[in-house]
Design a protein around this motif. Structure first.
Motif, short mmCIF file in Angstrom:
data_model
loop_
_atom_site.label_atom_id
_atom_site.label_comp_id
_atom_site.label_asym_id
_atom_site.label_seq_id
_atom_site.Cartn_x
_atom_site.Cartn_y
_atom_site.Cartn_z
N MET A 213 0.44 -0.69 -0.12
CA MET A 213 0.03 -0.10 0.32
C MET A 213 1.42 1.15 0.37
N ILE B 263 -11.79 0.78 -4.65
CA ILE B 263 -11.92 -0.33 -4.25
C ILE B 263 -10.72 0.37 -3.23
N THR C 152 -10.98 2.61 -1.08
CA THR C 152 -12.62 2.45 0.37
C THR C 152 -12.55 1.50 1.89
N LYS C 153 -12.38 1.92 2.79
CA LYS C 153 -12.51 1.51 3.44
C LYS C 153 -12.33 -0.14 3.78
N TYR C 154 -13.29 -1.17 2.21
CA TYR C 154 -12.91 -1.93 2.17
C TYR C 154 -11.57 -2.24 1.50
N ARG D 39 -9.09 -0.67 2.66
CA ARG D 39 -8.07 -0.79 3.83
C ARG D 39 -8.34 -2.36 4.85
N VAL D 40 -9.96 -2.89 4.43
CA VAL D 40 -9.88 -4.27 5.24
C VAL D 40 -8.21 -5.30 4.14
N THR E 90 -6.23 -5.06 2.91
CA THR E 90 -5.01 -4.34 3.26
C THR E 90 -3.98 -5.20 4.54
N ALA E 91 -5.41 -5.18 5.53
CA ALA E 91 -5.02 -5.59 7.14
C ALA E 91 -4.85 -7.18 7.35
N ARG F 122 -3.93 -9.05 4.75
CA ARG F 122 -3.08 -9.65 4.00
C ARG F 122 -1.59 -9.23 4.92
N ASP F 123 -1.66 -8.53 6.21
CA ASP F 123 -0.34 -8.34 7.21
C ASP F 123 -0.89 -9.69 8.27
N ALA F 124 -2.06 -9.29 8.41
CA ALA F 124 -2.53 -9.80 10.10
C ALA F 124 -3.69 -10.01 9.91
N VAL G 299 -8.06 -9.30 12.17
CA VAL G 299 -8.80 -8.90 11.55
C VAL G 299 -10.12 -9.49 11.94
N HIS H 77 -14.77 -11.49 3.17
CA HIS H 77 -13.96 -10.27 2.45
C HIS H 77 -12.92 -10.73 1.51
N LYS I 102 4.31 -5.90 3.30
CA LYS I 102 5.81 -6.78 3.92
C LYS I 102 5.97 -7.75 2.51
N PHE J 38 -2.20 -3.43 12.22
CA PHE J 38 -1.75 -3.64 11.01
C PHE J 38 -0.99 -2.11 10.73
N LEU K 111 -1.07 0.73 7.77
CA LEU K 111 -2.13 1.07 7.95
C LEU K 111 -1.75 2.32 8.68
N LEU L 28 -10.94 1.29 11.03
CA LEU L 28 -11.28 -0.25 11.24
C LEU L 28 -11.80 -0.27 12.06
N PRO M 208 -18.74 -6.52 3.10
CA PRO M 208 -18.16 -5.72 2.05
C PRO M 208 -18.29 -5.15 2.05
N CYS N 164 -18.28 -2.19 3.42
CA CYS N 164 -17.65 -1.46 4.35
C CYS N 164 -16.88 -0.44 2.98
N LEU N 165 -17.68 -1.15 1.01
CA LEU N 165 -17.16 -0.19 0.40
C LEU N 165 -17.85 1.45 0.11
N TRP O 138 -18.93 2.83 2.74
CA TRP O 138 -19.04 3.79 4.45
C TRP O 138 -18.15 4.72 3.54
#
Ligand SMILES: Nc1ncnc2c1ncn2[C@@H]1O[C@H](COP(=O)(O)OP(=O)(O)OP(=O)(O)O)[C@@H](O)[C@H]1O
Ligand SMILES: [Mg+2]
Lengths: 368, 245, 523
Positions: free
Chosen positions: A1, A231, A234-236, A238-239, A241-242, A244-246, A250, A260, A368, B92, B95, B103, B111, B114-115, B117
């Motif tokens: 990101m 896409i 949006t917050k989606y 970022r979800v 990405t979250a 992906r990393d952990a 989530v 998701h 990462k 995270f 972010l 989040l 989903p 969230c889109l 939002w």
């Protein structure tokens, strides 16, 4: 990101510069079929070859975008995205085959040549409806989407991640390749589909048809890019990405990770299918080798070379690696596989953020 | 607010023959603040794993209100209103601090929502308030990757607050914090309790004393003693396994 | 049982004596007119006495002579033999006359010789004759077959004779004989016997129940044999999978490094076999040993390349499995291309040593190819060696220590870097050894390895990452499942089914058949 829309003022000159470069690039691409019309000896003349090869690369760029959405953002390293591309291509190919009508070698009013040859009496049920363009386009999106849905649902639900998921996707495309090689599948066996005549009433051999396909691909690329941009902003996004990393963290925030990931994976597969559908009429053939695992992994290299987790990077990677490939396979074909293999090594060891990482320099956290 | 009680009875967790939890019983009333202490490996984290769905108990009853937690997955349990701060802070990294909180903010989790939002003024002010509470106002736009250990602890606490849960499970919140910060955390948690239930696991006994609440002592996966901090500190068995080492 | 044996023994003693007499009686007819000759030939053919064979052959070749006393002699090179006894006789003063034959006798001779081969000293001839007689299905052959059976000692030929006898009896007029024939045919596991029985249904309406029962019995036996053959094919495929997966079970299972160049290491092992074979070709005493020699050579070559790859590239990516996957894929691509440029893209031929060629017949007519059998055994030996190396050597101990708790192992003075390199080299070397074996049954070409990586990975995951027992069971069960599916799904779809099945299995048990235990499994 790296560059996402952020509240607050982190938008920099880089962003504005990037936008200008992108618009410029699209304009240059859009000009190509026009410049192709100039007389051969004109300084700005663009050769037929370059136009057709660029049309292919645009489709590859869409595939790269779709893979980047899955891998760069949601962390799903799919080694089977070529399968979605090929499925979209086959759906389009079925439409093109139906449009040949009685013009085939055997002159059968409905059945494609290979079916006459194999002794089919009537069209298999799954070929019905493909004479309609709208239906075929729907299938271009639905078939890859459905396959991705089933595979993704099975895998994500049981929390298969990382290399396991990668190998399973590779096994999927391998299995599909084996299946499509069979004559009795009703998809033309190892010859696949070819000898297409027309699309939407335009004979495919004309310059106008080729230009139209070129522009259709370009519009699709810009559309897919904007969609992905939206896409991931949006917050989606970022979800994703979250996740992906952990991923497990989530879950404890109450997000249904399966849903998701599935959403992103299916969307990505549909984009890949669209790319394949635009690709097939331009190259005039589709056969099972399109499913070969090597194709999928090449697409991964495009994204890695360009810089995963950045949409521009995926597109840039698709163009640059394929440009290199086209150049090398004509000048030093033996070298190409060395270079491709070397790119894998180079990108993973020295350039984890790809070409975009080079441009952006250090400092900004990439994946990462 | 509707009161739901956390209820654990006869809970055992067996890992390859090793009993991490052994016939554990625990009841946390609505609005109660509860401290859980115990030596390393006593099973405190495992207990939280069982409540949040990370680990399935080998046997026993785990419920929150009338929901059977042994049948739900992590996300569903979180959506029931159970929030958790992990012993090893996980935020995270890619972010920003602001986005991490966004989040976690209580909102529809699918989903499509969230889109769609959009950051409303109310949400923004809630995130702002939490940023102030956890002392990270200045760092709001920094990626979480560059925070210090203590700041990550705070960010996790902030995320927990954003979730607005009815039950907070807090695993070793003050590890890596200064004395002043520890005090601040104790005040924060004590302030939250009353409105919500809070379960705090901590080794720092001064901190536990500052919480001024009922204390549960675990040892080898079982309940050893329960009562006020003074009560448990006088308990012979507790002194033997834990304090008297 | 004992009684039957006794009876057989008695028959064996009684019959030859009678037959011999009959032969001596029939012999003089050969010296008579054409009509008498033909009758004698036919009689001798039906008697099934082996001593008639050289006489009839001599007659056919024009080497049968009539002595002055009317006795028959055979010319064998410079020698003369007595036709009745086969003993050499001194050359008589009067030149013996050659016995001529006409077309009618010649036709009779051909038939008789064909039948008489059933008692020829050459087992191959006897087998062919038995099959010929079986096809004739004529009651006339009954005495011949009975005679032949009393002499025959080779079990395979006996079996065919019994079948021929059964079929001939079925063709006779006598109801009891027919019954016996049906029973004999029904006791076999032969598709031909089944066909004979089915054909006989129309002409033997009265015996229909017996025939049906016999066919059913044959079907049962055929199914059993089919199952045994499928089982062997499955085991054979399983051994190939096991060989291919063992190296991966070490590098991925034990170390957790996903090596997509694994298939290329297998391919390098196969090419090492080719090179060793080429090098030893002109050294006669060494050439037969090229395959055993290739085993250590392949291990060394691939282990060295593996060690270099681990030290030079992979170690920089520990803890980043997806990057490792891509990196090793790229390396595999380069190895493949290098081999293609060095050795050419076409298949290279590997010669199997004589002891690996041919087919072994197990009881019940189950055909087993020798090289498959060797590979099956070899795979188990390699597995045993790997297990021993991990369990019982110092290196194995350090390897397990490092993979389980790197930091602690390091603090105890184990040089973890060296152990990593050695472990990876070990896994790669095993892949090379697998290549030696696979060169015997697969085409040695630069993309030999491509097909194996997915299979190996499936085996390791299916069996349970980190468990060698799991790899063993995984390989053999996948091999057998594949071969069981093949007859009704076809080879390709069977493979697809197995892929899908493994995927679904991983759904249910993400850690495989033999899950690793403890916290380490969660990483
Ligand atoms: N997945 C697992 N597999 C095997 N053993 C486990 C697993 N999880 C926990 N354990 C064991 O269960 C026991 C309890 O662990 P737990 O983490 O709950 O202790 P704790 O009370 O939180 O300790 P600490 O104060 O050190 O955080 C430990 O002995 C641990 O090794
Ligand atoms: Mg703990």
């Amino acid at each position: 990101m790296s560059v996402t829309a952020l509240p607050g003022a982190r938008a920099s000159g880089l962003r504005i510069g990037l936008r200008a470069v992108l618009i410029g690039a699209v304009l240059v691409l859009a000009a190509m079929p026009v410049l192709n019309q100039l007389p051969q000896d004109h300084a700005l003349h663009v050769s037929d070859f370059l136009v057709s090869v660029t049309g292919k690369w645009i489709c590859y760029a869409i595939l790269a975008l779709s893979l980047d959405l899955a891998w760069g953002y949601a962390g799903i390293l799919s080694l089977g995205h070529g399968a979605f591309f090929a499925l979209g291509g086959y759906a389009m190919g079925m439409h093109l085959m139906r449009l040949i009508g009685p013009r085939g070698v055997y002159g059968h009013p409905v059945l494609p040549d290979f079916m006459v040859f194999l002794g089919y009496q009537e069209l298999p049920w799954y070929w019905l409806g493909f004479d309609s363009f709208a239906f075929a386009m729907l299938m271009v999106l639905l078939v890859p989407g459905l396959v991705a849905f089933v595979l993704g649902w099975l895998c994500f639900r049981s929390r298969i991640t990382g290399v396991y998921l990668s190998i399973i996707t590779q096994a999927m495309t391998y299995a599909l390749m084996l299946a499509f090689f069979r004559n009795d599948m009703g998809f033309g066996g190892n010859n696949g589909f070819t000898d297409f005549k027309e699309l939407l009433g335009m004979p495919l051999s004309t310059t106008a048809a080729r230009a139209a396909l070129f522009y259709a691909s370009l519009v699709a690329l810009v559309g897919c890019y904007l969609l992905c941009r939206w896409i991931t902003g949006t917050k989606y996004g970022r979800v994703l990405t979250a996740i992906r990393d952990a991923e497990s963290r989530v879950r404890f925030l109450g997000y249904g990770v399966t849903r998701h990931k599935l959403f992103a994976f299916v969307l990505s597969a549909m984009m890949a299918g669209l790319a394949g559908a635009l690709y097939v009429p331009q190259v005039g053939i589709i056969n099972p080798s399109e499913f070969s695992p090597g194709n999928s992994i090449e697409a991964v290299v495009w994204v890695a070379v360009g810089g995963r987790g950045t949409l521009v990077g995926a597109v840039l990677g698709a163009f640059s690696v394929n440009g290199l490939k086209t150049w090398l396979t004509s000048t030093a074909p033996d070298l190409w596989l060395f270079v491709l293999g070397g790119l894998f090594v180079l990108v993973t060891l020295l350039l984890p953020r790809g070409l975009i990482g080079l441009v952006q320099g250090r400092g900004q956290g990439g994946p990462k | 607010m509707k009161g739901r009680r956390l209820y654990l009875d006869g809970v055992s967790v067996v890992f390859d023959g090793f009993r991490a939890l052994n016939n554990l019983a625990l009841i946390v009333e609505p609005g109660e603040l509860r401290a859980v202490i115990g030596p390393n490996g006593a099973g405190k984290t495992t207990m939280m794993d069982v409540i949040t769905g990370k680990t399935r108990p080998t046997e026993g009853v785990v419920s929150f209100g009338d929901a059977d937690l042994t049948r739900l997955d992590e996300a569903a349990i979180a959506n029931l209103g159970i929030g958790r701060k992990f012993q090893k802070p996980t935020v995270f990294d890619a972010l920003t601090v602001f986005e991490n909180l966004e989040l976690a903010l209580k909102a529809p989790r699918g989903p499509l929502p969230c889109l769609r939002w959009a950051l409303t003024g109310e949400a923004k002010s809630r995130i702002g308030a939490t940023l102030r509470e956890i002392g990270l106002e200045e760092r709001a736009q920094d990626p979480a990757a560059i925070l210090s250990h203590g700041q990550r602890q705070w960010l996790e606490i902030g995320m927990l607050l954003m979730q607005d849960p009815d039950l907070l499970l807090v695993d070793e919140p003050v590890a890596g914090m200064t004395d002043a910060e520890t005090e601040h955390t104790a005040r924060l948690l004590a302030g939250i309790a009353g409105r919500r239930s809070v379960v705090v696991v901590e080794h720092d006994l001064d901190f536990v004393r500052a919480l001024n609440c009922r204390v549960t002592v675990l040892a080898e996966g079982s309940l050893l003693s329960e009562g006020s901090i003074d009560h448990v500190q006088k308990d012979e068995r507790v002194i033997e396994v834990y304090l008297g080492r | 049982m004992k009684r039957i044996l006794l009876l057989l023994l008695l028959l064996a003693l009684a019959l030859p004596a009678r037959a011999q007499d009959a032969m001596i009686e029939a012999l003089p007819g050969l010296g008579g007119g054409f009509g008498a000759q033909a009758t004698a030939v036919e009689r001798l053919g039906a008697l099934g006495d082996p001593r008639a064979l050289p006489v009839l052959r001599a007659l056919a070749d024009g080497r049968l002579l009539r002595g002055a006393d009317g006795g028959l002699l055979i010319r064998e090179g410079d020698q003369l033999l007595d036709a009745a006894t086969g003993a050499a006789v001194p050359r008589p003063e009067a030149e013996p006359a050659r016995i001529n034959i006409n077309n009618r006798v010649r036709v009779a001779l051909r038939g008789a010789l064909g039948r008489l081969q059933i008692v020829s000293p050459d087992p191959a001839e006897r087998l062919a004759a038995a099959e010929g007689v079986f096809r004739m299905r004529s009651a006339e052959n009954l005495p011949l077959l009975e005679a032949a059976l009393t002499r025959e000692a080779v079990p395979r030929i006996r079996e065919r004779l019994e079948l021929a006898l059964g079929a001939s009896r079925l063709a006779s007029e006598d109801l009891e004989a027919k019954r016996a024939g049906i029973a004999a045919l029904g006791a076999s596991a032969s598709p031909e016997a089944r066909a004979v029985l089915l054909e006989a249904r129309a002409a033997n309406a009265a015996l229909l129940p017996e025939i049906e029962a016999a066919v059913a019995a044959i079907d049962r036996r055929l199914q059993l044999r089919q199952a045994a053959e499928t089982l062997f094919q499955g085991l054979s495929l399983g051994s190939v999978l096991l060989l291919a997966a063992l190296g991966l079970a070490v590098t991925f299972g034990v170390m957790g490094v996903i090596n997509m160049a694994h298939g290329e290491f297998v391919m390098l092992g196969a090419y090492t076999t080719v090179v060793v074979q080429d090098l030893t070709r002109d050294i006669p005493w060494l050439a037969p040993w090229s395959l055993p020699l290739a085993v250590p050579a392949a291990f060394l070559v691939t282990a060295l390349i593996g060690a270099a790859m681990e030290r030079g590239l992979i170690r920089h990516l520990y803890g980043r499995p997806l990057e490792t996957l891509l990196l090793t894929f790229g390396v595999g691509m380069m190895i493949q291309q290098a081999v293609r440029l060095t050795f050419g893209a076409q298949n290279r031929e590997v010669i199997s040593p004589a002891w690996m060629q041919g087919t072994l017949m197990l009881p019940g007519d189950i055909a087993v190819t020798q090289n498959r059998l060797w590979i099956l055994a070899f795979s188990l030996v390699v597995l045993a060696l790997v297990v021993a190396a991990i369990r019982f050597t110092r290196f194995g101990l350090e390897m397990r220590a490092v993979t389980q708790r790197r930091a602690i192992a390091s603090s105890m003075g184990i040089r973890t870097g060296r152990v990593d390199a050695l472990t990876f080299a070990f896994g790669s070397g095993i892949a090379g050894i697998a290549g030696v074996a696979l060169s015997q049954i697969d085409n040695v070409s630069p993309n030999l390895g491509t097909g194996y990586i997915i299979d190996s990975f499936l085996v390791v995951v299916f069996g349970g990452v980190g468990s060698l027992a799991g790899t063993l069971i995984g390989a053999f069960s996948l091999g057998i499942i594949n071969k069981v599916l093949e007859p009704w799904a076809g080879a390709v779809l069977a493979k697809v089914f197995v892929l899908v099945a493994v995927m679904i299995f991983i759904q249910r048990r993400p850690r495989g058949l033999f899950p690793q235990k403890g916290r380490a499994a969660e990483a």
